[in-house]
Scaffold this motif. Structure first.
Motif, mmCIF file in Angstrom:
data_model
loop_
_atom_site.group_PDB
_atom_site.id
_atom_site.type_symbol
_atom_site.label_atom_id
_atom_site.label_comp_id
_atom_site.label_asym_id
_atom_site.label_seq_id
_atom_site.Cartn_x
_atom_site.Cartn_y
_atom_site.Cartn_z
ATOM 1 N N ARG A 402 0.816 -1.184 -0.123
ATOM 2 C CA ARG A 402 -0.206 0.004 0.124
ATOM 3 C C ARG A 402 0.835 1.296 0.243
ATOM 4 N NH1 ARG A 402 -4.546 0.506 4.423
ATOM 5 N NH2 ARG A 402 -2.958 0.215 5.815
ATOM 6 N N THR A 403 2.016 1.173 0.470
ATOM 7 C CA THR A 403 3.031 2.202 0.329
ATOM 8 C C THR A 403 3.378 2.804 -1.082
ATOM 9 O OG1 THR A 403 5.147 1.295 0.558
ATOM 10 C CG2 THR A 403 4.041 1.721 2.531
ATOM 11 N N GLY A 404 2.903 2.030 -2.134
ATOM 12 C CA GLY A 404 3.376 2.170 -3.475
ATOM 13 C C GLY A 404 4.715 1.898 -3.761
ATOM 14 N N VAL A 405 5.704 1.067 -3.354
ATOM 15 C CA VAL A 405 7.061 1.081 -3.725
ATOM 16 C C VAL A 405 7.023 -0.179 -4.525
ATOM 17 C CG1 VAL A 405 8.053 2.005 -1.499
ATOM 18 C CG2 VAL A 405 7.542 -0.377 -1.452
ATOM 19 N N GLY A 406 5.914 -0.819 -4.774
ATOM 20 C CA GLY A 406 6.052 -1.925 -5.575
ATOM 21 C C GLY A 406 6.642 -3.191 -5.058
ATOM 22 N N PHE A 759 -3.099 -0.764 -8.922
ATOM 23 C CA PHE A 759 -4.269 -0.476 -8.403
ATOM 24 C C PHE A 759 -4.131 1.010 -7.770
ATOM 25 C CE2 PHE A 759 -4.865 -5.076 -7.598
ATOM 26 C CZ PHE A 759 -6.228 -5.105 -7.406
ATOM 27 N N HIS A 760 -5.442 1.566 -7.892
ATOM 28 C CA HIS A 760 -5.457 3.045 -7.359
ATOM 29 C C HIS A 760 -5.367 2.922 -5.770
ATOM 30 C CE1 HIS A 760 -7.282 6.908 -6.118
ATOM 31 N NE2 HIS A 760 -6.945 7.164 -7.369
ATOM 32 N N ASN A 791 1.829 -2.360 -8.361
ATOM 33 C CA ASN A 791 1.809 -0.803 -8.323
ATOM 34 C C ASN A 791 0.662 -0.472 -7.702
ATOM 35 O OD1 ASN A 791 4.334 0.163 -9.175
ATOM 36 N ND2 ASN A 791 3.813 -0.675 -11.207
ATOM 37 N N VAL A 792 0.750 0.593 -6.606
ATOM 38 C CA VAL A 792 -0.520 1.131 -5.890
ATOM 39 C C VAL A 792 -0.053 2.534 -6.124
ATOM 40 C CG1 VAL A 792 -1.532 1.147 -3.928
ATOM 41 C CG2 VAL A 792 -0.742 -0.902 -4.547
ATOM 42 N N VAL A 793 -0.479 3.275 -7.256
ATOM 43 C CA VAL A 793 -0.303 4.714 -7.370
ATOM 44 C C VAL A 793 -1.317 4.926 -8.337
ATOM 45 C CG1 VAL A 793 1.373 4.110 -9.290
ATOM 46 C CG2 VAL A 793 1.627 6.262 -8.153
ATOM 47 N N SER A 794 -1.666 6.176 -8.373
ATOM 48 C CA SER A 794 -2.589 6.751 -9.137
ATOM 49 C C SER A 794 -1.944 7.305 -10.584
ATOM 50 C CB SER A 794 -3.443 7.958 -8.543
ATOM 51 O OG SER A 794 -2.503 9.145 -8.517
ATOM 52 N N ARG A 795 -2.749 7.216 -11.739
ATOM 53 C CA ARG A 795 -2.145 7.501 -12.867
ATOM 54 C C ARG A 795 -1.958 9.140 -12.727
ATOM 55 N NH1 ARG A 795 -2.835 6.341 -18.365
ATOM 56 N NH2 ARG A 795 -3.029 8.003 -19.790
ATOM 57 N N GLU A 796 -2.504 9.875 -12.212
ATOM 58 C CA GLU A 796 -2.303 11.426 -12.144
ATOM 59 C C GLU A 796 -1.075 11.577 -11.466
ATOM 60 O OE1 GLU A 796 -6.396 10.366 -12.894
ATOM 61 O OE2 GLU A 796 -5.087 9.807 -11.063
ATOM 62 N N ILE A 834 2.760 4.012 -16.964
ATOM 63 C CA ILE A 834 1.469 5.009 -16.954
ATOM 64 C C ILE A 834 0.294 4.425 -17.547
ATOM 65 C CG2 ILE A 834 0.483 7.032 -17.558
ATOM 66 C CD1 ILE A 834 3.149 8.370 -17.162
ATOM 67 N N ASN A 835 0.513 3.705 -18.693
ATOM 68 C CA ASN A 835 -0.739 3.158 -19.484
ATOM 69 C C ASN A 835 -1.154 1.868 -18.801
ATOM 70 O OD1 ASN A 835 -0.525 5.292 -21.278
ATOM 71 N ND2 ASN A 835 1.134 4.605 -22.360
ATOM 72 N N ARG A 836 -0.509 1.184 -17.829
ATOM 73 C CA ARG A 836 -1.127 -0.138 -17.454
ATOM 74 C C ARG A 836 -2.378 0.418 -16.887
ATOM 75 N NH1 ARG A 836 4.384 -2.327 -14.355
ATOM 76 N NH2 ARG A 836 5.609 -2.772 -16.113
ATOM 77 N N THR A 837 -3.518 -0.807 -17.057
ATOM 78 C CA THR A 837 -4.674 -0.539 -16.567
ATOM 79 C C THR A 837 -4.818 -0.213 -14.951
ATOM 80 O OG1 THR A 837 -5.497 -1.920 -18.308
ATOM 81 C CG2 THR A 837 -6.982 -1.736 -16.316
ATOM 82 N N THR A 838 -5.220 0.718 -14.630
ATOM 83 C CA THR A 838 -5.408 1.241 -13.183
ATOM 84 C C THR A 838 -6.877 0.441 -12.656
ATOM 85 O OG1 THR A 838 -4.258 3.031 -13.329
ATOM 86 C CG2 THR A 838 -5.371 2.723 -11.188
ATOM 87 N N GLN A 839 -6.602 -0.432 -11.636
ATOM 88 C CA GLN A 839 -7.964 -1.183 -11.135
ATOM 89 C C GLN A 839 -8.453 -0.342 -9.849
ATOM 90 O OE1 GLN A 839 -9.197 -3.820 -12.516
ATOM 91 N NE2 GLN A 839 -7.375 -4.319 -13.880
ATOM 92 N N GLN A 840 -9.558 0.125 -9.822
ATOM 93 C CA GLN A 840 -10.213 0.945 -8.695
ATOM 94 C C GLN A 840 -10.690 0.074 -7.713
ATOM 95 O OE1 GLN A 840 -10.115 4.059 -9.070
ATOM 96 N NE2 GLN A 840 -9.261 4.222 -11.129
ATOM 97 N N GLY A 841 -10.690 -1.147 -7.681
ATOM 98 C CA GLY A 841 -11.533 -1.989 -6.725
ATOM 99 C C GLY A 841 -11.296 -3.394 -7.213
#
Length: 842
Positions: A402-406, A759-760, A791-796, A834-841
């Motif tokens: 969840r920290t986003g470091v992969g 994931f978002h 990866n747990v990070v937003s596209r933005e 960036i272009n990998r699908t981001t799962q929202q849930g």
């Protein structure tokens, strides 16, 4: 829950200082090793190669500059500069000489290099002309193999131009008996050699080389003890002086003798870790089951009151920082494929013991905590998961994710154990597996796996099908017939299978040539003393001394080839909406779309080479005309419209990654076209080939060299990474995607599979988000999936980091089988993430 409280110790201030100092400057190339090995080789001309290798290692360790950085508790570095690297001209050097002036400005993994260092390298490198493993390997390859490499069907550049690495040695043995103990074992083996033995000369030279190397390592640790004592004597800070005095005591004892404390064990482990790289240049030298072989020292110290959990955590944190101090310079093309200064030092926690009982312990949790503290790419932390894994351990792992470091990556005991057993390992050995590099399983301390032996682009053989094995005027692949004349999908399938099998045989030819070159020119006697059964057999690892010997090349592009072949089947032969001639023309014209500048450059180069091969004058006007046709300019409007229709039809065909049984079964068969032929081959060390299904990050640069494919992928675009779906084509959520991937036969891909998901951050929020995340992993593993990473990070956030890198210096993301600082990646690789699908849930 009582023991869980010790894992949340705060991050020591020392760790922040060490990290800031490490990343204060650009990584730097140093020349001391290249100079020293060249000096040694000049003095040992005509001597047996095992003697030359060990004497060079001795000369390096006795003379290479040393440094103890401020605040360090665990000491030792192959370079003076933080995150610096040495060079290894015995493997290859011409590419480095050609790139010395561009290292600092290149897009992927730039390095600072001083003019003084350049001058030293330019002076010593030419000695190696005609003496490198890469040159010998080239001379051993078939002409057809070299042609396939030239046309980017596959690349074996990993070991072609570098040392081998990709190994997990007997750290536990070194901690137990030290190198004095190993020397005694080698001396006993040498004493058994008879003058009349057929292999007397080979065995005795090997044993002498091991002894010589181990003695040099002991002296080298003594040099660090001397340096620590010197700095302690000059230190005015009592606390730091006491630390330096303890460091000196540690280095006096280890790694010469067995460790008697957790602190000594940490220092001994570190000497082994980085000196392996100094000997071999290979990356993916992986500590493996750190929590298992280090635990007895921690447990004894804790029970006897010699250590606190807080100080033990600080020592582990220091090792984590030191793992990021190691670095490696690659040629510009390889740097694109391994972008992010990756060294792939895989350290794994949890899982089972040899008896099938859960092996999770205090250090398993502390390893996760260390990665939370340092927030850096190394080690490439992994966790083993099985039915008996404590839920709280997986929740702790999910908190790290969840920290986003992969980190961490997750591995399934229920698949990997039988996969290793299918390759000859016993049940007990398989239960003790570790992961090497990105995703490669092996029996620790007993295996020379030659993982990452090649990157095989599964899209290129399909291009060969469409052009009957021809490219740029050369017959690269077999003639499998003109696609316009094919009247059934089975004919297309059989042609693709024939192209695949042909190029796989050439890949094997290439790997075997490189394998042979390493055994003849660059055996590694010191590494070999820590791999069973090299001492017993009197053979170096490169000569077949390990108990298990494999070669593990990886294929990638399964998702593209599944979607491409399935689209051909549906649109051309089932529904007859497109002809093969139309599909071929659409691919050749890139579906009427513009292409990337990189692919345009590649096309231009190929056109020039073709004209030169035919003896034609290189006419710039003709090049411009052909290139214009390729990029879509000048294409008749009618053709453009038809290409758009074909793309729409392709888009409407079902895609892999959406839990569709017919497509997923099709994907399984596509994967078999790579995995099944591979296991029929043997390597020079007597071992078997085993397939992997992952690209590291080569899917991006090799995609830039690949034309349009019938799945609608445009020329030059990245190829799908790992065993997951192509970006944006998984539209039914992460569970559906996981269900599809699980239907592949992961056990046959015993060199590892790689499954990325993104994931978002909101998907893992709160305890419920963590529990749902753990349930996703459990479900995928229950269906016999092998590996997952996230990866747990937003596209933005990623887009903003790309636009404003100065604000995201410490943003770590999961690239492929490894994590890296996002801002150090090439633009094309950043775009791919960036272009990998981001799962929202879920």
């Amino acid at each position: 829950m009582e023991r869980y409280q010790i894992y949340d110790v705060p991050k020591p201030a020392r760790i922040s200082r060490l990290i800031e100092a490490m990343y204060a400057k650009m990584p730097e190339v140093e020349a001391s090793r290249a100079v020293l090995i060249t000096e040694s080789y000049r003095e040992t001309e005509g001597q047996p190669i095992m003697d030359r290798r060990s004497k060079a290692f001795v000369h390096i360790l006795d003379n290479i500059p040393m440094v103890i950085r401020p605040d360090e508790l665990i000491v030792g570095s192959p370079t003076v500069a933080p995150r610096g690297c040495q060079t290894f001209p015995e493997f290859s050097w011409e590419w480095l000489n050609a790139e010395l002036d561009t290292l600092e400005t290149r897009a992927a993994d730039p390095f600072y290099i001083s003019e003084e260092t350049k001058a030293k390298l330019r002076e010593v490198n030419p000695y190696w002309k005609g003496r490198t493993t890469s040159e010998l390997a080239t001379s051993l390859m078939a002409p057809e193999t070299l042609l396939a490499i030239k046309h980017n069907i596959f690349t074996t550049g990993n070991y072609y131009y570098n040392g081998i690495g990709h190994i997990n040695v007997q750290y536990d043995k070194v901690l137990a008996v030290g190198f004095e103990g190993i020397i005694e074992e080698v001396k006993e083996a040498r004493a058994k050699c008879g003058f009349g033995d057929a292999d007397y000369d080979r065995r005795t030279h090997f044993y002498d080389a091991v002894i010589r190397s181990c003695e040099a390592v002991i002296r080298y640790a003594g040099r660090y003890a001397d340096l620590a004592e010197k700095e302690a004597a000059a230190c005015s800070d009592p606390a730091r002086r006491a630390e330096l005095e303890q460091i000196a005591k540690n280095c006096r004892r280890v790694p010469a003798r067995g460790a008697t404390s957790f602190f000594e064990a940490c220092q001994s482990m570190w000497f082994v870790q980085y000196l392996l790289q100094l000997e071999s240049s290979g990356h993916s030298i992986s500590p493996g089951r750190f929590d298992q072989w280090m635990y007895p020292y921690y447990k004894a110290d804790l029970e006897n009151g010699r250590i606190t959990p807080e100080f033990a955590q600080e020592l582990i944190d220091c090792i984590w920082v030191k793992l990021n101090d190691l670095n490696k310079v690659r040629d510009a093309a390889s740097a694109e494929g391994f972008a992010g200064y990756g060294l792939f030092q895989n350290l794994i926690a949890g899982g089972q013991d040899e008896n099938g009982e859960d092996a999770t312990n205090d250090l398993s949790f502390m390893c996760l905590q260390a990665s939370m503290h340092v927030q850096l790419p190394q080690p490439s932390l992994s966790v083993r998961v099985w039915n008996g894994t404590p839920h709280e351990f997986l929740v702790k792992a999910a908190e790290l994710t969840r920290t986003g470091v992969g980190l961490p990556a997750y591995y399934n005991d229920e698949v990997i154990i039988p996969a290793l057993m299918s390759r000859g390992a016993s049940l007990q050995e398989s239960r003790n597996y570790s992961i090497i590099g990105c995703v490669e399983p092996q029996v620790p301390g007993r295996t020379d796996g030659w993982h990452d032996a090649a990157f095989f682009n599964m899209c290129r053989p399909l291009e060969m099908v469409f052009f009957n094995g021809m490219e740029n005027g050369e017959q690269v692949g077999p003639r499998t017939g003109e696609v316009e004349n094919m009247t059934s999908f089975q004919q297309v399938w059989d042609a693709y299978k024939a192209q695949m099998e042909y190029f796989i045989s050439l890949l094997v030819n290439s790997d075997n040539a490189i394998d042979r070159a390493h055994s003849l020119l660059c055996p590694l006697p010191w590494e070999s003393c820590m791999v069973e059964d090299c001492i017993g057999r009197g053979l170096a690892v490169e000569e077949g001394g390990a108990v298990y010997n494999f070669t593990g090349p990886q294929g990638f592009g399964i998702a593209n080839m599944t979607d491409a072949l399935y689209a051909i089947k549906k649109l051309v032969f089932d529904e007859k909406k497109v002809t093969m001639a139309e599909m071929k023309k659409a691919m050749l014209m890139n579906f009427g779309k513009s292409i990337t500048p990189e692919f345009a450059e590649q096309v231009t180069v190929n056109i020039v080479k073709e004209m030169q091969a035919k003896g034609q004058p290189v006419n710039s006007g003709q090049i411009a005309q052909i290139l214009a046709a390729v990029i879509g300019a000048g294409i008749p409007e009618k053709d453009k419209k038809r290409f758009e229709e074909i793309l729409e039809l392709i888009d409407g065909v079902d895609k892999y990654g959406n839990d569709l049984p017919e497509v997923d079964e099709f994907a399984r068969e596509v994967a078999y076209l790579y995995t099944r032929p591979m296991q029929n081959y043997r390597n020079p060390r007597g071992g078997q080939y085993q397939a992997g299904l992952y690209p590291v990050s080569a899917n991006v640069p090799l995609g830039a060299q690949t034309g349009a494919t019938p799945d609608g992928r445009l020329a030059g675009q990245p190829i799908a990474d790992g065993v997951g779906p192509a970006s944006g084509r998984d539209v039914h959520g992460p569970t559906a995607t996981a269900n599809s991937v699980a239907k592949l036969d992961h056990i046959i891909a015993s060199n590892g599979t790689l499954f990325n998901q993104k994931f978002h951050p909101s998907a893992l929020s709160g305890r419920r988000g963590l529990d749902n995340f753990v349930n996703l992993i459990r479900s995928f593993f229950d269906q016999k999936g092998m590996h997952m990473q996230f990866n747990v990070v937003s596209r933005e956030t990623l887009i903003d980091a790309q636009q404003h890198p100065e604000n995201y210096k410490h943003l770590v993301v999961r690239v492929a089988g490894y994590s890296a600082l996002f801002t150090t990646l090439s633009r094309s690789l950043q775009d791919d993430i960036i272009n990998r699908t981001t799962q929202q849930g879920y």
